[in-house]
Design a protein around this motif. Structure first.
Motif, mmCIF file in Angstrom:
data_model
loop_
_atom_site.group_PDB
_atom_site.id
_atom_site.type_symbol
_atom_site.label_atom_id
_atom_site.label_comp_id
_atom_site.label_asym_id
_atom_site.label_seq_id
_atom_site.Cartn_x
_atom_site.Cartn_y
_atom_site.Cartn_z
ATOM 1 N N PRO A 32 0.813 -1.231 0.000
ATOM 2 C CA PRO A 32 0.000 0.000 0.000
ATOM 3 C C PRO A 32 0.844 1.278 0.000
ATOM 4 N N SER A 35 -1.049 4.683 0.169
ATOM 5 C CA SER A 35 -1.996 4.889 1.268
ATOM 6 C C SER A 35 -1.778 6.217 1.986
ATOM 7 N N ARG A 36 -0.700 6.894 1.664
ATOM 8 C CA ARG A 36 -0.402 8.194 2.284
ATOM 9 C C ARG A 36 -0.610 9.322 1.261
ATOM 10 N N ARG A 40 0.251 9.924 -2.909
ATOM 11 C CA ARG A 40 -0.877 10.228 -3.799
ATOM 12 C C ARG A 40 -0.653 11.561 -4.512
ATOM 13 N N PRO A 65 -5.014 2.371 -2.375
ATOM 14 C CA PRO A 65 -3.782 2.239 -1.593
ATOM 15 C C PRO A 65 -2.652 1.492 -2.297
ATOM 16 N N GLU A 66 -2.979 0.518 -3.151
ATOM 17 C CA GLU A 66 -1.924 -0.271 -3.793
ATOM 18 C C GLU A 66 -2.027 -0.348 -5.314
ATOM 19 N N ARG A 153 -14.256 -1.311 -1.680
ATOM 20 C CA ARG A 153 -13.192 -1.660 -0.736
ATOM 21 C C ARG A 153 -13.458 -1.149 0.679
ATOM 22 N N LEU A 155 -13.492 2.022 1.642
ATOM 23 C CA LEU A 155 -12.710 3.224 1.950
ATOM 24 C C LEU A 155 -13.587 4.456 2.124
ATOM 25 N N TRP A 162 -14.553 9.942 -1.859
ATOM 26 C CA TRP A 162 -13.144 9.560 -1.970
ATOM 27 C C TRP A 162 -12.389 10.692 -2.650
#
Length: 189
Positions: A32, A35-36, A40, A65-66, A153, A155, A162
């Motif tokens: 991931p 994920s930060r 991104r 994230p991945e 997922r 999220l 998102w």
């Protein structure tokens, strides 16, 4: 086509004019790394850089994230996506490796060849997933899939929630990236 265990099929890109491209690429070993917000942001900047250097419309996108999904419409005179992907991936990888080196976190990026050579990777080897789309229905199915990915997922509850997706600004232009819908087919039904 049969593939021997442990071997992957070689991705064959089909660069044809007037066809949208659904692209997916993953982080090294599906870690991931995205994920930060820092990573991104590197990716958003890299996509914007690719938009400036290569002629393509960005129809939809999501950063998970991945992995990443992009729906692009390459310039019809030069419909190749390879240079665009290289710009995106190399830009992010260079920043990520430099950051990991500074923070002493390179071990999770190490890829050791059978000969013992060590390379640090942000992205999974290979070309990822690349599918040509030419029917309006398939294009809109993929847009829906891309936007619903974070919801599926867990999220977020709604795609528009998102932050790292085109769902939020779809139709008015993305907040983080310029969405171009010049050639986007009309949604029917």
């Amino acid at each position: 086509m049969q593939v021997e265990p442990g071997h992957r099929r070689q991705l064959r890109r089909i660069d044809r004019p007037n066809e949208a491209r659904f692209l997916t690429f993953s982080c090294f070993r599906c870690q991931p790394f995205l994920s930060r917000n820092r990573a991104r942001k590197w990716l958003v900047d890299a996509i914007a850089l690719a938009q400036a250097r290569h002629e393509f419309d960005l129809w939809a996108w999501v950063i998970m994230p991945e992995h990443v999904h992009l729906l692009v419409y390459p310039d019809s005179d030069e419909p190749t996506v390879g240079p665009m992907l290289s710009t995106i991936k190399q830009s992010v990888a260079k920043k990520a490796v430099a950051w990991a080196r500074k923070e002493d976190r390179l071990e999770c990026m190490e890829d050791v060849s059978p000969q013992g050579n060590v390379v640090h990777r942000f992205w999974q080897r290979g070309g990822g997933f690349d599918r040509n789309l030419w029917t309006p229905r398939r294009v809109w199915d993929v847009i829906d899939y891309i936007h619903q990915n974070p919801v599926e997922r867990g999220l977020c509850e709604r795609a528009e929630n998102w932050e790292w997706s085109s769902a939020r600004g779809f139709g008015e232009g993305g907040e983080k990236l310029v969405l171009e819908h010049r050639y986007l087919p009309v949604r029917r039904g």
